[in-house]
Scaffold this motif. Structure first.
Motif, mmCIF file in Angstrom:
data_model
loop_
_atom_site.group_PDB
_atom_site.id
_atom_site.type_symbol
_atom_site.label_atom_id
_atom_site.label_comp_id
_atom_site.label_asym_id
_atom_site.label_seq_id
_atom_site.Cartn_x
_atom_site.Cartn_y
_atom_site.Cartn_z
ATOM 1 N N VAL A 2 0.856 -1.181 0.000
ATOM 2 C CA VAL A 2 0.000 0.000 0.000
ATOM 3 C C VAL A 2 0.893 1.232 0.000
ATOM 4 O O VAL A 2 1.806 1.334 0.828
ATOM 5 C CB VAL A 2 -0.916 0.015 1.244
ATOM 6 N N PRO A 3 0.681 2.170 -0.938
ATOM 7 C CA PRO A 3 1.527 3.365 -0.999
ATOM 8 C C PRO A 3 1.599 4.061 0.355
ATOM 9 O O PRO A 3 0.586 4.321 1.003
ATOM 10 C CB PRO A 3 0.821 4.231 -2.048
ATOM 11 N N ARG A 70 -6.975 -7.930 -5.539
ATOM 12 C CA ARG A 70 -5.916 -7.169 -6.202
ATOM 13 C C ARG A 70 -6.571 -6.031 -6.996
ATOM 14 O O ARG A 70 -6.820 -6.146 -8.195
ATOM 15 C CB ARG A 70 -5.109 -8.066 -7.138
ATOM 16 N N ASP A 71 -6.832 -4.953 -6.295
ATOM 17 C CA ASP A 71 -7.590 -3.854 -6.903
ATOM 18 C C ASP A 71 -6.715 -2.800 -7.564
ATOM 19 O O ASP A 71 -7.221 -1.860 -8.175
ATOM 20 C CB ASP A 71 -8.480 -3.195 -5.844
ATOM 21 N N GLY A 72 -5.388 -2.947 -7.441
ATOM 22 C CA GLY A 72 -4.495 -1.963 -8.029
ATOM 23 C C GLY A 72 -4.313 -0.722 -7.172
ATOM 24 O O GLY A 72 -3.500 0.152 -7.491
ATOM 25 N N LYS A 73 -5.033 -0.648 -6.066
ATOM 26 C CA LYS A 73 -4.936 0.495 -5.158
ATOM 27 C C LYS A 73 -4.281 0.058 -3.856
ATOM 28 O O LYS A 73 -3.232 0.576 -3.477
ATOM 29 C CB LYS A 73 -6.313 1.087 -4.893
ATOM 30 N N TYR A 74 -4.910 -0.884 -3.173
ATOM 31 C CA TYR A 74 -4.351 -1.390 -1.923
ATOM 32 C C TYR A 74 -3.458 -2.607 -2.153
ATOM 33 O O TYR A 74 -2.521 -2.848 -1.397
ATOM 34 C CB TYR A 74 -5.468 -1.737 -0.939
ATOM 35 N N THR A 77 -2.011 -5.295 -8.949
ATOM 36 C CA THR A 77 -2.721 -6.252 -9.807
ATOM 37 C C THR A 77 -1.857 -7.485 -10.081
ATOM 38 O O THR A 77 -2.382 -8.552 -10.401
ATOM 39 C CB THR A 77 -3.116 -5.596 -11.140
#
Length: 297
Positions: A2-3, A70-74, A77
């Motif tokens: 997570v960024p 795997r939503d590409g945010k948290y 992908t």
């Protein structure tokens, strides 16, 4: 990763941690629909009214596994690509697997439950494999010795745990990061459980009375040594022990995983020692390593 999360920690211990036990948005929707059918829910509002206990019970009874999306945010992908591209290269990682991971599920489901579950998986998962991949899987299982359930159990140990652990170590190392990798081998006296998933928890958390899975208490010096390694890693980023601090008075040098030698630490109850993956054959590089491209095959 997570960024922004890395500012909160700098080391990671992942026991039987598998980053391919995550699902795509499409797979998440499919799982949610299956769970709603089981619960008799028609809308999200219906689902929100279900208690946590009932949700957990329905998931367990019907083998509906709730895994992160795997939503590409948290979550990236492609989790393995994220490691290979350096998402965690500044973190020190200790990761590993147990010798007979999926045997825990055979034991906990019971043979009848396991047979029902594995039949469903074969219909949903194995049957959908391309012919070439299916041939590799069939070849692997045909070489597995033991009870009737062992070929399926060993395959899922590979695809859910063994392969992802080694691949994570490979990706972390390729990115210039540090991975200390282990292979836990002590067995329960239960011939079905053997060295199943989570059997090491009684050791790590110092609860020798947790014998529901282990079937016995493990050697006390071994347990103290393993815990000391975990603490040493948490403190220093390296789980190696000098003779002065090792419970048995013998130094334990834990090598970093590297792409040439692929060394891991064997957590044997009476002989903790480093070894190469090729000697242990933790993964079948030809017939199972490719399975990480599938979600929880």
């Amino acid at each position: 990763m997570v960024p922004g999360s890395q500012k909160y920690f700098k080391r990671l211990i992942a026991e039987s941690g598998s980053v391919n036990q995550t699902r795509s948005p499409e797979e998440a929707i499919e799982c949610t629909n299956k769970l709603m059918d089981v619960l008799g829910c028609k809308t999200v509002a219906d689902l929100l009214k279900v208690s946590g206990d009932k949700l957990l019970e329905a998931s367990a009874i019907n083998f509906v596994h709730q895994m992160p999306e795997r939503d590409g945010k948290y979550l990236p992908t492609d989790t393995f690509a994220a490691y290979a591209n350096g998402a965690a290269k500044d973190l020190e990682i200790l990761v590993g697997c147990n010798k007979d991971e999926m045997n825990f599920f055979v034991s906990s489901f019971g043979k009848e439950g396991w047979d029902k579950w594995i039949a469903g998986r074969k219909q949903e998962k194995y049957a959908q494999l391309p012919a070439d991949d299916k041939a590799l899987v069939d070849s692997f299982m045909s070489d597995v010795k033991g009870a009737y359930f062992q070929p399926d159990s060993s395959l899922l140990s590979q695809s859910w745990f063994n392969v992802p652990i080694i691949k994570l170590s490979e990706c972390q190392t390729k990115a210039g990061g540090k991975a200390f990798t282990y292979y836990f081998t002590p067995e329960s006296p239960d011939p079905i459980m053997k060295c199943g998933h989570a059997i090491e928890l009684s050791v790590v958390f110092n609860h020798p009375e947790m014998t529901a899975d282990t079937g016995r208490a493990f050697d006390e010096t071994f347990c103290k040594t393993m815990r000391k390694m975990w603490v040493q890693f948490a403190k220093t980023g390296n789980p190696s022990l000098s003779a002065e601090i090792s419970p048995d008075g013998k130094a334990k040098e834990w090598p970093l995983y590297d792409l040439e030698n692929k060394e891991v630490m064997v957590l044997d109850e009476f002989d903790i020692h480093p070894s190469t993956e090729s000697e242990l054959k933790i993964v079948d590089w030809e017939r199972t390593y490719f399975l990480t491209k599938y979600y929880m095959l």
